[in-house]
Design a protein around this motif. Structure first.
Motif, PDB file in Angstrom:
ATOM      1  N   ILE A   4      -0.483   6.612  -6.802  1.00  0.00           N
ATOM      2  CA  ILE A   4      -1.843   6.076  -6.929  1.00  0.00           C
ATOM      3  C   ILE A   4      -2.656   6.573  -5.741  1.00  0.00           C
ATOM      4  O   ILE A   4      -2.256   6.402  -4.586  1.00  0.00           O
ATOM      5  CB  ILE A   4      -1.812   4.542  -6.977  1.00  0.00           C
ATOM      6  CG1 ILE A   4      -1.188   4.082  -8.297  1.00  0.00           C
ATOM      7  CG2 ILE A   4      -3.215   3.952  -6.810  1.00  0.00           C
ATOM      8  CD1 ILE A   4      -1.013   2.599  -8.404  1.00  0.00           C
TER       9      ILE A   4
ATOM     10  N   VAL B 208      -7.273  -6.111  -8.856  1.00  0.00           N
ATOM     11  CA  VAL B 208      -6.830  -4.835  -8.297  1.00  0.00           C
ATOM     12  C   VAL B 208      -7.451  -3.682  -9.087  1.00  0.00           C
ATOM     13  O   VAL B 208      -7.305  -3.597 -10.316  1.00  0.00           O
ATOM     14  CB  VAL B 208      -5.291  -4.713  -8.330  1.00  0.00           C
ATOM     15  CG1 VAL B 208      -4.840  -3.435  -7.646  1.00  0.00           C
ATOM     16  CG2 VAL B 208      -4.652  -5.925  -7.662  1.00  0.00           C
TER      17      VAL B 208
ATOM     18  N   LYS C 210       0.827  -1.211   0.000  1.00  0.00           N
ATOM     19  CA  LYS C 210       0.000   0.000   0.000  1.00  0.00           C
ATOM     20  C   LYS C 210       0.858   1.256   0.000  1.00  0.00           C
ATOM     21  O   LYS C 210       0.656   2.159  -0.826  1.00  0.00           O
ATOM     22  CB  LYS C 210      -0.911  -0.021   1.237  1.00  0.00           C
ATOM     23  CG  LYS C 210      -1.683   1.263   1.476  1.00  0.00           C
ATOM     24  CD  LYS C 210      -2.508   1.157   2.752  1.00  0.00           C
ATOM     25  CE  LYS C 210      -3.182   2.490   3.071  1.00  0.00           C
ATOM     26  NZ  LYS C 210      -4.008   2.389   4.301  1.00  0.00           N
TER      27      LYS C 210
ATOM     28  N   ILE D 167      -7.594   0.488  -9.493  1.00  0.00           N
ATOM     29  CA  ILE D 167      -6.743   1.645  -9.194  1.00  0.00           C
ATOM     30  C   ILE D 167      -7.266   2.899  -9.875  1.00  0.00           C
ATOM     31  O   ILE D 167      -8.012   2.846 -10.862  1.00  0.00           O
ATOM     32  CB  ILE D 167      -5.284   1.403  -9.641  1.00  0.00           C
ATOM     33  CG1 ILE D 167      -5.237   1.039 -11.133  1.00  0.00           C
ATOM     34  CG2 ILE D 167      -4.589   0.379  -8.780  1.00  0.00           C
ATOM     35  CD1 ILE D 167      -3.824   0.908 -11.678  1.00  0.00           C
TER      36      ILE D 167
ATOM     37  N   SER E 250      -5.064   6.619 -10.647  1.00  0.00           N
ATOM     38  CA  SER E 250      -3.804   7.319 -10.445  1.00  0.00           C
ATOM     39  C   SER E 250      -3.946   8.783 -10.854  1.00  0.00           C
ATOM     40  O   SER E 250      -4.812   9.138 -11.655  1.00  0.00           O
ATOM     41  CB  SER E 250      -2.695   6.657 -11.273  1.00  0.00           C
ATOM     42  OG  SER E 250      -1.487   7.363 -11.153  1.00  0.00           O
TER      43      SER E 250
ATOM     44  N   LEU F 164      -7.230   2.813  -4.458  1.00  0.00           N
ATOM     45  CA  LEU F 164      -6.916   1.416  -4.743  1.00  0.00           C
ATOM     46  C   LEU F 164      -7.833   0.494  -3.939  1.00  0.00           C
ATOM     47  O   LEU F 164      -8.202   0.796  -2.807  1.00  0.00           O
ATOM     48  CB  LEU F 164      -5.457   1.098  -4.402  1.00  0.00           C
ATOM     49  CG  LEU F 164      -5.019  -0.358  -4.636  1.00  0.00           C
ATOM     50  CD1 LEU F 164      -3.670  -0.419  -5.333  1.00  0.00           C
ATOM     51  CD2 LEU F 164      -4.964  -1.124  -3.314  1.00  0.00           C
TER      52      LEU F 164
ATOM     53  N   THR G 196       2.748  -6.194  -7.613  1.00  0.00           N
ATOM     54  CA  THR G 196       1.540  -6.868  -7.146  1.00  0.00           C
ATOM     55  C   THR G 196       1.715  -8.381  -7.202  1.00  0.00           C
ATOM     56  O   THR G 196       1.311  -9.108  -6.290  1.00  0.00           O
ATOM     57  CB  THR G 196       0.325  -6.443  -7.981  1.00  0.00           C
ATOM     58  OG1 THR G 196       0.242  -5.019  -7.997  1.00  0.00           O
ATOM     59  CG2 THR G 196      -0.961  -7.004  -7.403  1.00  0.00           C
TER      60      THR G 196
END
Length: 395
Positions: A46, A113, A37, A115, A117, A49, A132
């Motif tokens: 980012i 995942v 994280k 995200i 950004s 998330l 990841t």
């Protein structure tokens, strides 16, 4: 621009080094996810998330930051549970995110995942995927290692329980002219909760018994082993069945925490007085055949281990028994079901027992098993099955 690119690569290498060291140091899963994280927050900018993984067959959110809605209690939409491998980062409209990518280990989808950004990730996609993958594969390997350790521990526990259970049953049963005893035992699992025993008290008296503990597997076998040890110790101290059962009940009540119980039948026969004293503690109907007469031995008390003291208790005596036959069993026999969900039942068993008095007890057991197998068809046994037969010829 060139220096900025080098700085980014340097940050990425340092991040990968830190993650690799954390994995090598065998840090807990939660620590690995925290490192993941903060690396994304600091190095990739980012700002939103959500990372989903499977736990207990359900997809749950393990990491979430930046979103207005707390996603830790939000399930993964079905359309993302079938994301194909090698899709890379793709656009999404889920919640507050603009991108999503799957994480695979071999052919297994480990994680999804989401995200968002501050800037387009561009060439940093490879770094995000690599980071990841390292984290999630490490966590998966931890899970597999933990599962393997648990299975190994259970296997060792099972081996110990099987050895313990093997000591429960008598090594030899009498097969002489005046007394023949035959037993059959078929555990449903590798270890079970059924028990039978034969104890020679003196030259004229013996005790035969059968028992069935609630529950299956290792806990049931261990509880029954404690029960057997207590019984054998008590028989050396007293021949009073009421006293024996009272103490057995107390021991089972304490050992099983009043959560497990044991059904139990015991009989003591005296060749000199030709007297049988028995007690049935919530067990199945035990069959005594004396000539053409059939008597069901049901008197006694309730199951052992549920109440302390027992709410009632009595023994029964039958005199003048010279040539007779006793058949005891556990409920796995009569509660075997066929393909129409009918149980074998007591009446079918009694019909077999009522035939001519058996000369060979093992043949009788085979006859019952043949009838049982024919009855159940393709259905499997769902419980332990134990049979104990005693043929007395006290002429």
């Amino acid at each position: 621009m060139k220096e900025t690119s080098l700085d980014i690569k340097d940050l990425q290498l340092n991040a990968l080094l830190e993650v690799t060291q954390a994995v090598n140091n065998n840090l807990p899963e939660d620590d690995l996810l925290k490192i993941y994280k903060f690396t994304l927050l600091a190095d990739l900018k980012i700002n939103k998330l959500a990372l989903y993984t499977q736990q207990g067959g359900e997809w749950v959110c393990r990491v979430n930051f930046g979103t207005k809605e707390d996603l830790f209690g939000t399930g993964l939409p079905d359309e993302y549970k079938e994301l194909k491998n090698s899709l890379g980062i793709i656009e999404t409209s889920f919640n507050e995110f603009d991108s999503v990518f799957p994480v695979y280990h071999k052919s297994k989808l480990l994680s999804v995942v989401f995200i968002q950004s501050e800037t387009k990730l561009g060439v940093q996609n490879r770094f995000l995927n690599a980071l990841t993958n390292i984290i999630l594969v490490a966590i998966e390997n931890k899970r597999l290692a933990r599962q393997q350790m648990e299975q190994e521990a259970y296997r060792r526990e099972l081996e110990i329980a099987k050895k313990v259970q093997n000591f429960l049953f008598p090594k030899e049963l009498p097969k002489i002219e005046r007394l023949q005893i035959e037993a059959f035992y078929l555990p449903h699992h590798d270890v079970g909760g059924d028990y039978y025993d034969y104890i020679q008290i003196d030259e004229n008296r013996f005790l035969a018994c059968i028992a069935d503990v609630s529950g299956k597997g290792v806990p049931a076998a261990l509880l029954m082993s404690n029960f057997q040890a207590s019984l054998r110790a008590l028989v050396r101290q007293t021949k009073d069945l009421k006293e024996i059962v009272t103490e057995l009940n107390h021991t089972t009540f304490v050992s099983g925490n009043a959560e497990n119980f044991i059904t139990f039948f015991a009989g003591i026969y005296d060749f000199k007085t030709k007297n049988l004293e028995y007690i049935n503690c919530g067990h199945n109907e035990i069959i005594l055949k004396n000539g053409n007469d059939v008597v069901l031995l049901n008197d006694g008390t309730t199951v052992l281990g549920m109440f302390d003291p027992l709410p009632f208790i009595e023994t029964k005596q039958i005199s003048g028994l010279e040539e007779f036959f006793i058949f005891a069993y556990t409920d796995g026999l009569t509660e075997t079901f066929n393909e129409n969900d009918e149980d074998f039942g007591f009446d079918r068993l009694l019909h077999i027992i009522k035939q001519d008095c058996p000369k060979d007890l093992s043949d009788l057991h085979d006859q019952i098993l043949d009838a049982l197998n024919e009855f159940k068809g393709d259905r499997t046994y769902h419980d332990d099955i134990t049979m104990l037969s005693c043929l007395i010829q006290n002429k």
